[in-house]
Design a protein around this motif. Structure first.
Motif, mmCIF file in Angstrom:
data_model
loop_
_atom_site.group_PDB
_atom_site.id
_atom_site.type_symbol
_atom_site.label_atom_id
_atom_site.label_comp_id
_atom_site.label_asym_id
_atom_site.label_seq_id
_atom_site.Cartn_x
_atom_site.Cartn_y
_atom_site.Cartn_z
ATOM 1 N N GLN A 288 114.678 118.416 31.588
ATOM 2 C CA GLN A 288 115.596 119.470 32.026
ATOM 3 C C GLN A 288 116.544 118.961 33.101
ATOM 4 N N LEU A 289 116.002 118.185 34.050
ATOM 5 C CA LEU A 289 116.835 117.621 35.106
ATOM 6 C C LEU A 289 117.917 116.728 34.514
ATOM 7 N N ALA A 290 117.525 115.918 33.534
ATOM 8 C CA ALA A 290 118.484 115.017 32.900
ATOM 9 C C ALA A 290 119.618 115.797 32.247
ATOM 10 N N ARG A 291 119.274 116.871 31.540
ATOM 11 C CA ARG A 291 120.310 117.675 30.868
ATOM 12 C C ARG A 291 121.219 118.360 31.876
ATOM 13 N N TYR A 292 120.654 118.889 32.939
ATOM 14 C CA TYR A 292 121.446 119.615 33.934
ATOM 15 C C TYR A 292 122.456 118.698 34.631
ATOM 16 N N VAL A 293 122.020 117.477 34.954
ATOM 17 C CA VAL A 293 122.865 116.571 35.732
ATOM 18 C C VAL A 293 123.771 115.723 34.830
ATOM 19 N N GLY A 294 123.389 115.554 33.568
ATOM 20 C CA GLY A 294 124.216 114.790 32.649
ATOM 21 C C GLY A 294 123.883 113.323 32.578
ATOM 22 N N VAL A 295 122.604 112.992 32.748
ATOM 23 C CA VAL A 295 122.154 111.614 32.573
ATOM 24 C C VAL A 295 120.959 111.647 31.623
ATOM 25 N N SER A 296 120.450 110.473 31.290
ATOM 26 C CA SER A 296 119.279 110.414 30.419
ATOM 27 C C SER A 296 118.002 110.353 31.249
ATOM 28 N N ALA A 297 116.897 110.743 30.630
ATOM 29 C CA ALA A 297 115.604 110.650 31.311
ATOM 30 C C ALA A 297 115.291 109.193 31.650
ATOM 31 N N LYS A 298 115.734 108.292 30.770
ATOM 32 C CA LYS A 298 115.514 106.862 31.023
ATOM 33 C C LYS A 298 116.237 106.436 32.291
ATOM 34 N N THR A 299 117.449 106.944 32.493
ATOM 35 C CA THR A 299 118.204 106.604 33.698
ATOM 36 C C THR A 299 117.488 107.091 34.941
ATOM 37 N N ILE A 300 116.937 108.298 34.872
ATOM 38 C CA ILE A 300 116.195 108.831 36.023
ATOM 39 C C ILE A 300 115.009 107.936 36.345
ATOM 40 N N ARG A 301 114.324 107.447 35.323
ATOM 41 C CA ARG A 301 113.177 106.562 35.553
ATOM 42 C C ARG A 301 113.628 105.247 36.192
ATOM 43 N N VAL A 302 114.803 104.758 35.774
ATOM 44 C CA VAL A 302 115.340 103.546 36.397
ATOM 45 C C VAL A 302 115.594 103.791 37.878
ATOM 46 N N TYR A 303 116.157 104.953 38.192
ATOM 47 C CA TYR A 303 116.414 105.291 39.592
ATOM 48 C C TYR A 303 115.114 105.378 40.379
ATOM 49 N N HIS A 304 114.065 105.874 39.748
ATOM 50 C CA HIS A 304 112.756 105.897 40.401
ATOM 51 C C HIS A 304 112.307 104.464 40.700
ATOM 52 N N ASN A 305 112.391 103.598 39.675
ATOM 53 C CA ASN A 305 111.909 102.218 39.827
ATOM 54 C C ASN A 305 112.709 101.436 40.864
ATOM 55 N N LYS A 306 114.002 101.778 41.005
ATOM 56 C CA LYS A 306 114.853 101.083 41.959
ATOM 57 C C LYS A 306 114.734 101.664 43.366
ATOM 58 N N GLY A 307 113.948 102.709 43.522
ATOM 59 C CA GLY A 307 113.780 103.311 44.838
ATOM 60 C C GLY A 307 114.955 104.167 45.258
ATOM 61 N N LEU A 308 115.751 104.639 44.306
ATOM 62 C CA LEU A 308 116.909 105.462 44.632
ATOM 63 C C LEU A 308 116.567 106.941 44.697
ATOM 64 N N LEU A 309 115.667 107.366 43.832
ATOM 65 C CA LEU A 309 115.311 108.790 43.744
ATOM 66 C C LEU A 309 113.813 108.943 43.935
ATOM 67 N N PRO A 310 113.408 109.736 44.934
ATOM 68 C CA PRO A 310 111.967 109.934 45.152
ATOM 69 C C PRO A 310 111.295 110.476 43.886
ATOM 70 N N GLU A 311 110.132 109.936 43.593
ATOM 71 C CA GLU A 311 109.407 110.351 42.396
ATOM 72 C C GLU A 311 108.390 111.426 42.775
ATOM 73 N N PRO A 312 108.540 112.649 42.253
ATOM 74 C CA PRO A 312 107.627 113.734 42.643
ATOM 75 C C PRO A 312 106.234 113.538 42.036
ATOM 76 N N PRO A 313 105.227 114.128 42.652
ATOM 77 C CA PRO A 313 103.870 114.019 42.088
ATOM 78 C C PRO A 313 103.760 114.817 40.788
ATOM 79 N N ARG A 314 102.733 114.528 40.019
ATOM 80 C CA ARG A 314 102.511 115.244 38.759
ATOM 81 C C ARG A 314 101.749 116.539 39.028
ATOM 82 N N ASP A 315 102.000 117.533 38.174
ATOM 83 C CA ASP A 315 101.269 118.791 38.312
ATOM 84 C C ASP A 315 99.948 118.704 37.557
#
Length: 244
Positions: free
Chosen positions: A6-33
Motif C-alpha cells: 500500500q505504501l508503495a502504491r501511495y508514494v509511487g515506487v515499487s515495494a522492491k525499491t522500499i526494501r532497497v531503501y531499508h537495506n541502504k539505511g535510508l528508511l527506518p524499517e518498522p517491526p512486524r505485527d
C-alpha cells in the motif's frame, strides 16, 4: 497503519525499491505485527516521499543517507544547489528539444539563419552541389558539438570567402575532388593553402583546432574520406605547417 504494498502504491515506487531503501539505511524499517507483516505509518510515507524526490533529482543514495543526518541548514543548502542544477539541466533539455523540433522540419533548420543564407549563396559563387552538401553536414556537426565556438568559426570562414584570392583557392579545392592524388595541381594547391594560412594567422594557433575534443579531427577525416586528392592536400598542408 499500512502494508509495504500500500505504501508503495501511495508514494509511487515499487515495494522492491522500499526494501532497497531499508537495506541502504535510508528508511527506518518498522517491526512486524502479530501476522508477520511490517506496518507503515504516515511518518514512513513522508520520509519515503522525501527520499524519492531527492533520488529523482539525481542525488546518489549514499548522499541521501548523509542528508538524513544533516542539520536543517545543511539540508536547505543542498536543496538550493539541487534546484540550481535542475534549472541548468532543464535549460539544456529545452535547447535539445528545440534542436529536435528544427530537425523535424528539415536538417537545415538546425542551423542559424545566417549559416543557411551562406550555404544558399555557395552555388552562385561556383561551388559544386557536393561541396554545399558537405559544408551543410559539417556545420550541423560543428553547431551541435561546439555551440560556444561555432558562430566565431562560421564568421571566420564566411569572411574568408569575401576575399577573391581565398575564394578562388577554395573553389580550386572543391574542384580538385576528382583529381589524381599525384596530379601536380595538388601540390600547387597545398602550397597556396599554406601560404594563405601563414599570411592570415602567422605561426599562431589555427581557428577551431584547439578545442579539447576530437571534433576537428573527425571533421577533417570526413572530408578526406570522400576524396583521395583532398586527403593528399590535407597531408601536404599539415606537413608544411608542422601540424599533427
Amino acid at each position: 497503519m499500512i502494508t509495504i504494498g500500500q505504501l508503495a502504491r501511495y508514494v509511487g515506487v515499487s515495494a522492491k525499491t522500499i526494501r532497497v531503501y531499508h537495506n541502504k539505511g535510508l528508511l527506518p524499517e518498522p517491526p512486524r505485527d502479530a501476522s508477520g507483516y511490517r506496518r507503515y505509518d504516515a511518518g514512513h510515507a513522508i520520509d519515503l516521499v522525501k527520499i524519492r524526490t531527492l533520488a529523482e533529482a539525481g542525488v546518489p543514495l549514499a548522499r541521501i543517507r548523509e542528508l538524513r543526518a544533516a542539520t536543517e541548514e545543511e539540508f536547505q543548502e543542498t536543496l538550493t544547489r539541487l534546484d540550481a542544477d535542475l534549472t541548468e539541466r532543464i535549460a539544456a533539455l529545452q535547447a535539445t528539444q528545440e534542436r529536435l523540433r528544427r530537425l523535424a522540419h528539415g536538417r537545415l533548420l538546425a542551423l542559424p539563419a545566417e549559416v543557411r543564407a551562406h550555404l544558399d549563396q555557395l552555388p552562385r559563387l561556383g561551388f559544386s552541389e557536393r561541396w554545399v552538401e558537405l559544408q551543410t553536414d559539417l556545420w550541423i556537426l560543428v553547431y551541435a558539438t561546439q555551440p560556444g565556438t561555432a558562430s566565431a568559426l562560421f564568421h571566420e570562414q564566411a569572411q574568408m570567402l569575401t576575399d577573391p584570392v581565398l575564394r578562388e583557392m577554395f573553389l580550386d579545392y572543391d574542384h580538385a575532388h576528382d583529381l589524381d592524388p599525384h596530379d601536380p595541381r595538388i601540390d600547387a594547391l597545398a602550397r597556396r593553402a599554406v601560404q594563405a594560412t601563414r599570411a592570415r594567422y602567422g605561426t599562431g594557433d589555427l581557428p577551431g583546432q584547439d578545442t579539447g575534443t576530437e571534433i576537428p579531427a573527425m571533421i577533417q577525416a570526413a572530408v578526406n574520406a570522400s576524396s583521395p586528392a583532398w586527403q593528399r592536400i590535407d597531408a601536404l598542408i599539415r606537413e608544411q605547417l608542422g601540424l599533427r
